[in-house]
Design an enzyme around this catalytic site. Structure first.
Site, PDB file in Angstrom:
ATOM      1  N   ARG A 224      -4.164  15.883  -9.235  1.00 67.04           N
ATOM      2  CA  ARG A 224      -5.080  14.748  -9.397  1.00 67.04           C
ATOM      3  C   ARG A 224      -6.515  15.157  -9.048  1.00 67.04           C
ATOM      4  O   ARG A 224      -7.465  14.743  -9.699  1.00 67.04           O
ATOM      5  CB  ARG A 224      -4.610  13.568  -8.544  1.00 67.04           C
ATOM      6  CG  ARG A 224      -3.307  12.977  -9.088  1.00 67.04           C
ATOM      7  CD  ARG A 224      -2.801  11.830  -8.258  1.00 67.04           C
ATOM      8  NE  ARG A 224      -3.742  10.726  -8.204  1.00 67.04           N
ATOM      9  CZ  ARG A 224      -3.656   9.716  -7.344  1.00 67.04           C
ATOM     10  NH1 ARG A 224      -2.680   9.681  -6.459  1.00 67.04           N
ATOM     11  NH2 ARG A 224      -4.548   8.750  -7.355  1.00 67.04           N
TER      12      ARG A 224
ATOM     13  N   GLN B 294      -8.861  -0.500  -5.874  1.00 69.84           N
ATOM     14  CA  GLN B 294      -7.607   0.161  -5.484  1.00 69.84           C
ATOM     15  C   GLN B 294      -7.689   1.646  -5.808  1.00 69.84           C
ATOM     16  O   GLN B 294      -6.778   2.398  -5.492  1.00 69.84           O
ATOM     17  CB  GLN B 294      -6.428  -0.452  -6.245  1.00 69.84           C
ATOM     18  CG  GLN B 294      -6.241  -1.927  -6.003  1.00 69.84           C
ATOM     19  CD  GLN B 294      -5.293  -2.539  -7.026  1.00 69.84           C
ATOM     20  OE1 GLN B 294      -4.087  -2.503  -6.863  1.00 69.84           O
ATOM     21  NE2 GLN B 294      -5.838  -3.088  -8.089  1.00 69.84           N
TER      22      GLN B 294
ATOM     23  N   ASP C  86     -10.514   7.427  -6.543  1.00 71.17           N
ATOM     24  CA  ASP C  86     -11.184   8.526  -7.244  1.00 71.17           C
ATOM     25  C   ASP C  86     -12.663   8.695  -6.915  1.00 71.17           C
ATOM     26  O   ASP C  86     -13.255   9.733  -7.218  1.00 71.17           O
ATOM     27  CB  ASP C  86     -10.989   8.384  -8.771  1.00 71.17           C
ATOM     28  CG  ASP C  86     -11.457   7.042  -9.327  1.00 71.17           C
ATOM     29  OD1 ASP C  86     -12.386   6.437  -8.767  1.00 71.17           O
ATOM     30  OD2 ASP C  86     -10.892   6.604 -10.357  1.00 71.17           O
TER      31      ASP C  86
ATOM     32  N   HIS D  62      -7.414   1.435  -0.895  1.00 77.07           N
ATOM     33  CA  HIS D  62      -6.385   2.484  -0.814  1.00 77.07           C
ATOM     34  C   HIS D  62      -6.930   3.828  -0.342  1.00 77.07           C
ATOM     35  O   HIS D  62      -6.296   4.855  -0.540  1.00 77.07           O
ATOM     36  CB  HIS D  62      -5.675   2.631  -2.169  1.00 77.07           C
ATOM     37  CG  HIS D  62      -4.812   1.445  -2.514  1.00 77.07           C
ATOM     38  ND1 HIS D  62      -4.304   1.206  -3.777  1.00 77.07           N
ATOM     39  CD2 HIS D  62      -4.362   0.423  -1.750  1.00 77.07           C
ATOM     40  CE1 HIS D  62      -3.592   0.089  -3.772  1.00 77.07           C
ATOM     41  NE2 HIS D  62      -3.614  -0.410  -2.559  1.00 77.07           N
TER      42      HIS D  62
ATOM     43  N   CYS E 143      -3.421  20.942  10.201  1.00 79.59           N
ATOM     44  CA  CYS E 143      -4.556  20.577  11.065  1.00 79.59           C
ATOM     45  C   CYS E 143      -4.744  21.626  12.166  1.00 79.59           C
ATOM     46  O   CYS E 143      -3.805  22.366  12.496  1.00 79.59           O
ATOM     47  CB  CYS E 143      -4.260  19.212  11.679  1.00 79.59           C
ATOM     48  SG  CYS E 143      -5.485  18.606  12.829  1.00 79.59           S
TER      49      CYS E 143
ATOM     50  N   THR F   7      -6.234  -3.535 -13.711  1.00 85.65           N
ATOM     51  CA  THR F   7      -5.138  -3.359 -12.760  1.00 85.65           C
ATOM     52  C   THR F   7      -3.899  -4.075 -13.287  1.00 85.65           C
ATOM     53  O   THR F   7      -4.001  -5.166 -13.859  1.00 85.65           O
ATOM     54  CB  THR F   7      -5.494  -3.860 -11.344  1.00 85.65           C
ATOM     55  OG1 THR F   7      -4.323  -3.757 -10.518  1.00 85.65           O
ATOM     56  CG2 THR F   7      -6.006  -5.278 -11.319  1.00 85.65           C
TER      57      THR F   7
ATOM     58  N   ASN G  13      -8.499  -6.506 -19.300  1.00 84.37           N
ATOM     59  CA  ASN G  13      -7.397  -5.546 -19.346  1.00 84.37           C
ATOM     60  C   ASN G  13      -7.026  -5.302 -20.806  1.00 84.37           C
ATOM     61  O   ASN G  13      -7.290  -6.143 -21.672  1.00 84.37           O
ATOM     62  CB  ASN G  13      -6.177  -6.095 -18.577  1.00 84.37           C
ATOM     63  CG  ASN G  13      -5.223  -4.995 -18.127  1.00 84.37           C
ATOM     64  OD1 ASN G  13      -4.753  -4.199 -18.939  1.00 84.37           O
ATOM     65  ND2 ASN G  13      -4.945  -4.941 -16.826  1.00 84.37           N
TER      66      ASN G  13
HETATM   67  P1  OAD Z   1      -1.716   0.774 -13.034  1.00 84.86           P
HETATM   68  O1  OAD Z   1      -1.531   2.108 -13.661  1.00 84.86           O
HETATM   69  O2  OAD Z   1      -0.542   0.090 -12.454  1.00 84.86           O
HETATM   70  O3  OAD Z   1      -2.353  -0.219 -14.093  1.00 84.86           O
HETATM   71  C1  OAD Z   1      -3.434   0.125 -14.907  1.00 84.86           C
HETATM   72  C2  OAD Z   1      -3.847  -1.119 -15.665  1.00 84.86           C
HETATM   73  O4  OAD Z   1      -5.037  -0.832 -16.375  1.00 84.86           O
HETATM   74  C3  OAD Z   1      -2.816  -1.588 -16.698  1.00 84.86           C
HETATM   75  O5  OAD Z   1      -2.664  -3.003 -16.567  1.00 84.86           O
HETATM   76  C4  OAD Z   1      -3.458  -1.232 -18.052  1.00 84.86           C
HETATM   77  O6  OAD Z   1      -3.130  -2.166 -19.064  1.00 84.86           O
HETATM   78  C5  OAD Z   1      -4.929  -1.307 -17.703  1.00 84.86           C
HETATM   79  N1  OAD Z   1      -5.792  -0.449 -18.504  1.00 84.86           N
HETATM   80  C6  OAD Z   1      -5.557   0.822 -18.947  1.00 84.86           C
HETATM   81  N2  OAD Z   1      -6.624   1.294 -19.595  1.00 84.86           N
HETATM   82  C7  OAD Z   1      -7.572   0.321 -19.556  1.00 84.86           C
HETATM   83  C8  OAD Z   1      -8.913   0.205 -20.047  1.00 84.86           C
HETATM   84  N3  OAD Z   1      -9.503   1.193 -20.703  1.00 84.86           N
HETATM   85  N4  OAD Z   1      -9.576  -0.954 -19.814  1.00 84.86           N
HETATM   86  C9  OAD Z   1      -8.989  -1.975 -19.146  1.00 84.86           C
HETATM   87  N5  OAD Z   1      -7.744  -1.915 -18.663  1.00 84.86           N
HETATM   88  C10 OAD Z   1      -7.046  -0.795 -18.864  1.00 84.86           C
HETATM   89  O7  OAD Z   1      -2.887   0.938 -11.944  1.00 84.86           O
HETATM   90  P2  OAD Z   1      -3.254  -0.011 -10.721  1.00 84.86           P
HETATM   91  O8  OAD Z   1      -3.074  -1.438 -11.055  1.00 84.86           O
HETATM   92  O9  OAD Z   1      -4.589   0.448 -10.249  1.00 84.86           O
HETATM   93  O10 OAD Z   1      -1.508   2.674  -5.337  1.00 84.86           O
HETATM   94  O11 OAD Z   1      -2.178   0.413  -9.682  1.00 84.86           O
HETATM   95  C11 OAD Z   1      -2.249  -0.174  -8.417  1.00 84.86           C
HETATM   96  C12 OAD Z   1      -1.839   0.807  -7.373  1.00 84.86           C
HETATM   97  O12 OAD Z   1      -0.550   1.296  -7.677  1.00 84.86           O
HETATM   98  C13 OAD Z   1      -2.679   2.058  -7.296  1.00 84.86           C
HETATM   99  O13 OAD Z   1      -3.818   1.923  -6.485  1.00 84.86           O
HETATM  100  C14 OAD Z   1      -1.755   3.038  -6.704  1.00 84.86           C
HETATM  101  C15 OAD Z   1      -0.575   2.736  -7.604  1.00 84.86           C
HETATM  102  O14 OAD Z   1       0.588   3.178  -7.198  1.00 84.86           O
HETATM  103  C16 OAD Z   1      -0.988   3.556  -4.490  1.00 84.86           C
HETATM  104  O15 OAD Z   1      -0.916   4.735  -4.745  1.00 84.86           O
HETATM  105  C17 OAD Z   1      -0.573   2.941  -3.201  1.00 84.86           C
END
Ligand code: OAD
Length: 236
Positions: free
Chosen positions: A66, A97, A100, A115, A144, A184, A209
């Site tokens: 990553r 969340q 990056d 996060h 460490c 998200t 989204n």
């Molecule tokens: P997800 O991968 O679960 O969701 C990404 C969302 O972005 C989806 O609903 C897609 O439809 C949408 N998407 C993709 N490309 C897009 C674009 N160009 N414009 C708008 N929307 C788009 O990612 P998160 O919701 O961020 O946490 O995931 C939440 C958390 O789960 C993350 O922070 C991470 C993950 O596991 C941990 O690692 C604890």
């Protein structure tokens, strides 16, 4: 789009919640879409304390991958539009969340990182935390000075969010006239609960989204499409 522009023009206090989708157009893989897999692993199989306890080297290999992806990418027009919006709104909070760092690179100043950051590491023994910007961490897993294992300073599944950051996010949402929920999947709590909190505090909620999510039916307006295209149009 027209009514959302109007709401933004009238808003004194705006909160924004972003997820991996906002960075997708920068070339960062999301977690739950088809491109989100690393090797055969799902994020839920890697981003946990038990995965790290079982195989810290494997988890670090994923983070190194990553890191190498993130080292090559830049903020996209969606990130820049949010940085521009921050300058225009008297009270503004960007809750993310994402780990990056792309919002900060685009110029967003007030970022609440729910996060953590992929560019920081923390010792599981002495809890010392430090910045580590290397594209690839050598000799996995890193150790460490105290002899403990270093882990990425991010929040994994089952772990609590940093308390101060979460409280600030809740307060910002409660004080907002408008919450934008962008890119998200809205399935990971407690972040996903911020939309309900906004509604119960009387704020309007707008979602951007590519696809509908579990919160889409409860919000005021759903803008379907890529955030890198919609946000600049909304904020122009
Ligand atoms: P997800 O991968 O679960 O969701 C990404 C969302 O972005 C989806 O609903 C897609 O439809 C949408 N998407 C993709 N490309 C897009 C674009 N160009 N414009 C708008 N929307 C788009 O990612 P998160 O919701 O961020 O946490 O995931 C939440 C958390 O789960 C993350 O922070 C991470 C993950 O596991 C941990 O690692 C604890």
């Amino acid at each position: 789009m027209h009514s959302v522009r109007q709401w933004l023009a009238e808003a004194r206090s705006v909160a924004v919640l972003t997820g991996a989708g906002v960075s997708a157009e920068s070339g960062v893989p999301t977690f739950r879409d088809a491109n989100g897999l690393w090797k055969q692993y799902r994020v839920q199989d890697l981003a946990t304390q038990s995965a790290f306890a079982r195989d810290p080297k494997l988890v670090w290999e994923w983070y190194n991958w990553r890191r190498s992806v993130l080292a090559e990418v830049k903020p996209n027009p969606g990130h820049y539009a949010l940085a521009k919006l921050e300058k225009r709104i008297p009270k503004f909070a960007l809750i993310t969340q994402n780990v990056d760092g792309l919002h900060e690179l685009a110029g967003s100043r007030h970022v609440l990182r729910l996060h953590g950051s992929i560019w920081e590491v923390r010792c599981i023994a002495c809890a010392r935390q430090s910045v580590d910007l290397r594209v690839s961490i050598p000799d996995l897993p890193p150790i460490c000075e105290c002899g403990g294992l270093l882990r990425p300073a991010v929040v994994w599944f089952g772990e609590p969010l940093p308390r101060d950051v979460w409280r600030a996010a809740e307060a910002a949402v409660q004080a907002s006239d408008l919450l934008l929920v962008i890119g998200t999947s809205a399935v990971v709590y407690p972040a996903a609960g911020l939309a309900q909190l906004a509604k119960s505090s009387g704020a309007r909620v707008v979602e951007i989204n590519l696809a509908k999510t579990p919160i889409t039916s409860e919000i005021d307006e759903f803008l379907q499409g890529p955030s890198g295209e919609l946000l600049p149009r909304l904020i122009a």
